[in-house]
Design an enzyme around this catalytic site. Structure first.
Site, mmCIF file in Angstrom:
data_model
loop_
_atom_site.group_PDB
_atom_site.id
_atom_site.type_symbol
_atom_site.label_atom_id
_atom_site.label_comp_id
_atom_site.label_asym_id
_atom_site.label_seq_id
_atom_site.Cartn_x
_atom_site.Cartn_y
_atom_site.Cartn_z
ATOM 1 N N ILE A 242 102.964 1.844 -41.967
ATOM 2 C CA ILE A 242 102.612 0.491 -42.393
ATOM 3 C C ILE A 242 101.096 0.410 -42.605
ATOM 4 O O ILE A 242 100.322 0.912 -41.798
ATOM 5 C CB ILE A 242 103.067 -0.533 -41.346
ATOM 6 C CG1 ILE A 242 104.588 -0.717 -41.415
ATOM 7 C CG2 ILE A 242 102.366 -1.862 -41.537
ATOM 8 C CD1 ILE A 242 105.138 -1.635 -40.358
ATOM 9 N N LYS A 243 100.690 -0.216 -43.702
ATOM 10 C CA LYS A 243 99.267 -0.399 -43.989
ATOM 11 C C LYS A 243 98.892 -1.847 -43.699
ATOM 12 O O LYS A 243 99.348 -2.764 -44.384
ATOM 13 C CB LYS A 243 98.957 -0.055 -45.447
ATOM 14 C CG LYS A 243 97.475 -0.021 -45.757
ATOM 15 C CD LYS A 243 97.220 0.391 -47.194
ATOM 16 C CE LYS A 243 95.750 0.688 -47.426
ATOM 17 N NZ LYS A 243 94.858 -0.395 -47.007
#
Length: 290
Positions: free
Chosen positions: A26-27
């Site tokens: 996840i960014k």
């Protein structure tokens, strides 16, 4: 390994890659931060290499529980009403030490870690991603609970990563980063690491400015295709963020953009986001500092 370190950067792509041994993270929408646990204490480093320990002293205090010699790479984030807020992280990063301490009391930060660059035994950047991920989780497992230093969510299932990308945008998730399982931690931008963003933006390097360094009117940016362009006139918020950095940048003289516009060339170390739809024009729109 000496402070500061040049961080690894992913290349923007339109879709999640397919194939074996891809891992997806996840960014989050925060501030890139490298945490150094030294023999004497903790230092925090921004993507540009600047020491940013002062505005993130709550994270530095948490890092004291790590073994000396550990260096972690991640994102400093601030959660507001259950949502990761870039604006809150930006406010913290731009604050004086006294104001940052007050903000930390109300909205404590988290360091979401995705990589380990060094362990007490030494530099591990050449090790494969899968090895580093396991080592990072081992290090973080030794921290007291609860802790503000946490591992980023990751998966090797592309369908799960796609579901994250599709469903988590409203929580402050900026997108997904994909990394091959055998990839080392390579300084600078690499096509091996790929990022898929929701926002229609691209990263651009600030290579100069017009106006005075403390009161810039526009920024000269180098776009991903290698062209240089001037930004639209930047507002007061962006001026306040970039002016202190421009004031200390090494000036290289006068230069011209690809369209022939003159600007003051300087080695700034600043990266900004630019609206992708404006990059085909001579003047583009800068949305924020990375």
């Amino acid at each position: 390994m000496e402070f500061p370190v040049q961080v690894a950067l992913a290349t923007l792509v339109p879709t999640l890659p397919e194939g074996p041994r891809w891992h997806f993270e996840i960014k989050l929408d925060g501030h890139r931060t490298v945490l150094w646990r030294t023999a004497e204490g903790v230092r925090l480093q921004a993507r540009s290499g600047r020491d940013v320990t002062a505005p993130w002293t709550d994270l530095a205090a948490e890092g004291m529980a790590l073994p000396p010699g550990v260096v972690l790479d991640g994102e400093a984030v601030v959660v507001v009403d259950g949502v990761v807020s870039f604006e809150a992280a930006q406010a913290r990063a731009a604050s004086s030490p006294a104001r940052a301490a007050r903000l930390a009391e109300v909205q404590p930060a988290l360091l979401i870690v995705w990589d380990v660059l060094a362990l007490p035994v030494g530099d591990v950047r050449a090790r494969p991603y899968e090895w580093r991920r396991a080592a990072m989780l081992d290090v973080l497992a030794g921290l007291p609970s609860p802790t503000r230093i946490q591992a980023v969510s990751a998966t090797d299932d592309r369908e799960v990563a796609q579901a994250w990308y599709d469903s988590l945008r409203d929580t402050g998730v900026e997108g997904v980063v994909a990394k091959p399982g055998g990839s080392p931690y390579r300084a600078g931008r690499s096509s091996g690491w790929q990022k898929i963003r929701h926002a229609e933006t691209v990263d651009a390097e600030v290579v100069g400015y017009t106006g005075a360094p403390l009161r810039p009117r526009t920024l000269a940016v180098r776009l991903p295709d290698g062209r240089t362009a001037l930004s639209q006139r930047i507002g007061a918020r962006l001026v306040a963020e970039v002016a202190p950095l421009l004031a200390t940048a090494v000036v290289a003289g006068r230069a011209r953009t690809s369209a022939g516009d003159a600007y003051t060339a300087a080695a700034t170390g600043i990266t900004v986001e630019v609206l992708a739809g404006t990059t085909r024009h001579a003047v583009c729109t800068v949305t924020r500092v990375r």
